[in-house]
Motif scaffolding. Structure first.
Motif, short mmCIF file in Angstrom:
data_model
loop_
_atom_site.label_atom_id
_atom_site.label_comp_id
_atom_site.label_asym_id
_atom_site.label_seq_id
_atom_site.Cartn_x
_atom_site.Cartn_y
_atom_site.Cartn_z
N ARG A 32 -23.13 29.17 38.28
CA ARG A 32 -24.00 29.19 37.10
C ARG A 32 -23.23 28.65 35.90
O ARG A 32 -22.12 29.11 35.61
CB ARG A 32 -24.48 30.62 36.82
N VAL A 33 -23.84 27.67 35.21
CA VAL A 33 -23.27 27.12 33.98
C VAL A 33 -24.30 27.34 32.88
O VAL A 33 -25.37 26.73 32.89
CB VAL A 33 -22.93 25.63 34.12
N SER A 34 -23.98 28.22 31.93
CA SER A 34 -24.94 28.58 30.89
C SER A 34 -25.16 27.46 29.89
O SER A 34 -26.23 27.32 29.31
CB SER A 34 -24.48 29.85 30.15
N GLY A 35 -24.12 26.66 29.66
CA GLY A 35 -24.24 25.55 28.72
C GLY A 35 -24.55 24.24 29.43
O GLY A 35 -25.01 24.22 30.57
N GLY A 36 -24.26 23.15 28.76
CA GLY A 36 -24.52 21.84 29.33
C GLY A 36 -23.32 21.27 30.04
O GLY A 36 -22.18 21.72 29.87
N VAL A 37 -23.58 20.27 30.88
CA VAL A 37 -22.52 19.58 31.61
C VAL A 37 -22.52 18.13 31.15
O VAL A 37 -23.48 17.38 31.39
CB VAL A 37 -22.74 19.65 33.13
N LYS A 38 -21.45 17.74 30.45
CA LYS A 38 -21.28 16.35 30.05
C LYS A 38 -20.31 15.72 31.02
O LYS A 38 -19.13 16.04 31.05
CB LYS A 38 -20.73 16.27 28.62
N GLY A 39 -20.84 14.84 31.86
CA GLY A 39 -20.06 14.34 32.97
C GLY A 39 -19.22 13.12 32.67
O GLY A 39 -19.12 12.66 31.55
N HIS A 87 -28.32 22.03 31.42
CA HIS A 87 -28.64 20.60 31.43
C HIS A 87 -27.38 19.83 31.80
O HIS A 87 -26.27 20.34 31.69
CB HIS A 87 -29.17 20.15 30.06
N ALA A 88 -27.57 18.60 32.26
CA ALA A 88 -26.44 17.82 32.72
C ALA A 88 -26.66 16.33 32.46
O ALA A 88 -27.79 15.84 32.45
CB ALA A 88 -26.21 18.05 34.21
N GLU A 89 -25.54 15.63 32.25
CA GLU A 89 -25.57 14.19 32.01
C GLU A 89 -24.41 13.53 32.74
O GLU A 89 -23.27 13.96 32.65
CB GLU A 89 -25.46 13.93 30.51
N ALA A 131 -32.76 20.11 32.35
CA ALA A 131 -32.94 18.69 32.05
C ALA A 131 -31.72 17.92 32.53
O ALA A 131 -30.59 18.41 32.45
CB ALA A 131 -33.13 18.48 30.55
N ILE A 132 -31.93 16.71 33.02
CA ILE A 132 -30.83 15.89 33.51
C ILE A 132 -31.03 14.43 33.11
O ILE A 132 -32.15 13.97 32.94
CB ILE A 132 -30.68 15.99 35.04
N ALA A 133 -29.91 13.73 32.99
CA ALA A 133 -29.94 12.30 32.68
C ALA A 133 -28.84 11.60 33.47
O ALA A 133 -27.68 11.98 33.39
CB ALA A 133 -29.75 12.06 31.18
N ASN A 134 -29.25 10.64 34.28
CA ASN A 134 -28.31 9.82 35.05
C ASN A 134 -27.36 10.67 35.90
O ASN A 134 -26.14 10.44 35.91
CB ASN A 134 -27.52 8.90 34.12
N CYS A 135 -27.92 11.62 36.62
CA CYS A 135 -27.14 12.49 37.49
C CYS A 135 -27.49 12.24 38.95
O CYS A 135 -28.52 11.64 39.26
CB CYS A 135 -27.39 13.96 37.16
N LYS A 136 -26.65 12.75 39.83
CA LYS A 136 -26.93 12.76 41.26
C LYS A 136 -27.06 14.21 41.69
O LYS A 136 -26.13 15.00 41.53
CB LYS A 136 -25.82 12.08 42.05
N LEU A 137 -28.23 14.59 42.23
CA LEU A 137 -28.49 15.95 42.70
C LEU A 137 -28.68 15.94 44.21
O LEU A 137 -29.41 15.11 44.74
CB LEU A 137 -29.74 16.53 42.04
N VAL A 138 -28.04 16.88 44.90
CA VAL A 138 -28.23 17.04 46.34
C VAL A 138 -28.32 18.54 46.62
O VAL A 138 -27.41 19.29 46.24
CB VAL A 138 -27.07 16.43 47.15
#
Length: 302
Positions: free
Chosen positions: A96-103, A119-121, A135-142
């Motif tokens: 669990r990540v409560s904040g955002g993920v800047k990749g 959210h993740a980017e 919310a996600i932008a330009n991510c890869k989800l599996v």
């Protein structure tokens, strides 16, 4: 005056006078009077260059952010109260990540169990169960099952069973790919190598070094000699496995569903199994499934 130190259930005093750990975890020394090993640990600060990467045998909670290209790993559940900036994380349980993920180039999140991210980017998110993100932008989800409660702009999402997304693509035609009914080629535990092989922080981090105590090793019995099977038996087993896999593939494709509750914009690619279609006009509240080897689009009311 000699002080007396008590021992918790996680340690044991041997005849030699040595205290050994009975399980993997973190050394706990309470008020200078009690020694124990705990299978959970709370890191009160950020994970940064000062702390180094964290590696926990058990469950781990980080009450700050994960900053820079550092890695956080727990064999149990992992919770990050803050966000992540270019780092990576892996959990043997839920993540669990409560904040955002800047990749970035090495931003990978992996969970054997479920994963919940705000959210993740530009990151890769791999889950052996349910993957839920706002919310996600330009991510890869599996994942086995995917839920995106907000917008998905660009990137790709692949699941075995079902996928629910609020909004897919963008009016500008951003390349966005949704795939369901695809059998995982490897177990989730093997996929974790994608995360584990990425760059972490400097060695000798807090949990890898002085705070982590490796428990008593377990000895395995000598390996037995494998029985030799004939070529015919091996061929029959291979044929059986191939048939079983083909049957599972058909069932997955038959039951797979992709549901976009809000708007699906032109340019979004929808794929179920090996069958593919590209949305050429805006659609709202639509469900995609496979019927007679063709992707059927159902426009839902409400």
């Amino acid at each position: 005056k000699e002080s007396k130190v008590s021992l918790g259930d996680g340690v044991e005093l041997q005849d030699s006078g040595q205290v050994i750990a009975l399980k993997d975890g973190v050394i706990i020394f309470t008020d200078g009077r009690k020694i124990d090993v705990d299978t959970s640990y709370v890191h009160d600060k950020h994970v940064d260059l000062r702390s180094g990467s964290l590696n926990m045998e058990g469950s781990l909670q980080v009450r700050g952010d994960v900053r820079g290209v550092l890695h956080v790993k727990a064999t149990g559940n992992l919770e990050i109260k803050g966000g992540m900036d270019r780092g990576s994380a892996s959990a043997g349980g839920d993540l669990r990540v409560s904040g955002g993920v800047k990749g970035g180039e090495h931003s990978n999140l992996f969970a054997e169990g479920n994963m919940l991210v705000h959210h993740a980017e530009r990151a890769t998110l791999l889950s052996g169960g349910l993957l839920r993100v706002e919310a996600i932008a330009n991510c890869k989800l599996v994942a086995r099952t995917i839920e995106v409660s907000g917008r998905m702009r660009g990137g790709e999402a692949t699941c075995e069973k079902s996928m629910i997304i609020q909004e897919a693509g963008a009016p500008s035609g951003t390349d966005t790919r949704l795939t369901a009914g695809v059998m995982f080629e490897r177990p989730a535990s093997d996929v974790s190598r994608v995360v584990q092989n990425q760059r972490g922080g400097r060695p000798g981090s807090r949990l890898q070094g002085r705070s982590r105590l490796q428990g008593r090793s377990r000895l395995r019995a000598p390996g037995s000699v494998r029985s030799v099977r004939s070529r015919g038996e091996l061929d029959a087993e291979t044929a059986r496995k191939n048939l079983e896999r083909a049957t599972q593939k058909i069932e997955l494709e038959k039951n797979a569903v992709i549901h976009v509750r809000g708007m699906a914009y032109p340019g979004v690619t929808v794929q179920i199994g090996s069958h593919k279609t590209v949305i050429d006009e805006p659609m709202e509240n639509v469900r995609f499934r496979l019927e007679a080897d063709e992707i059927v689009t159902e426009r839902l009311a409400g």
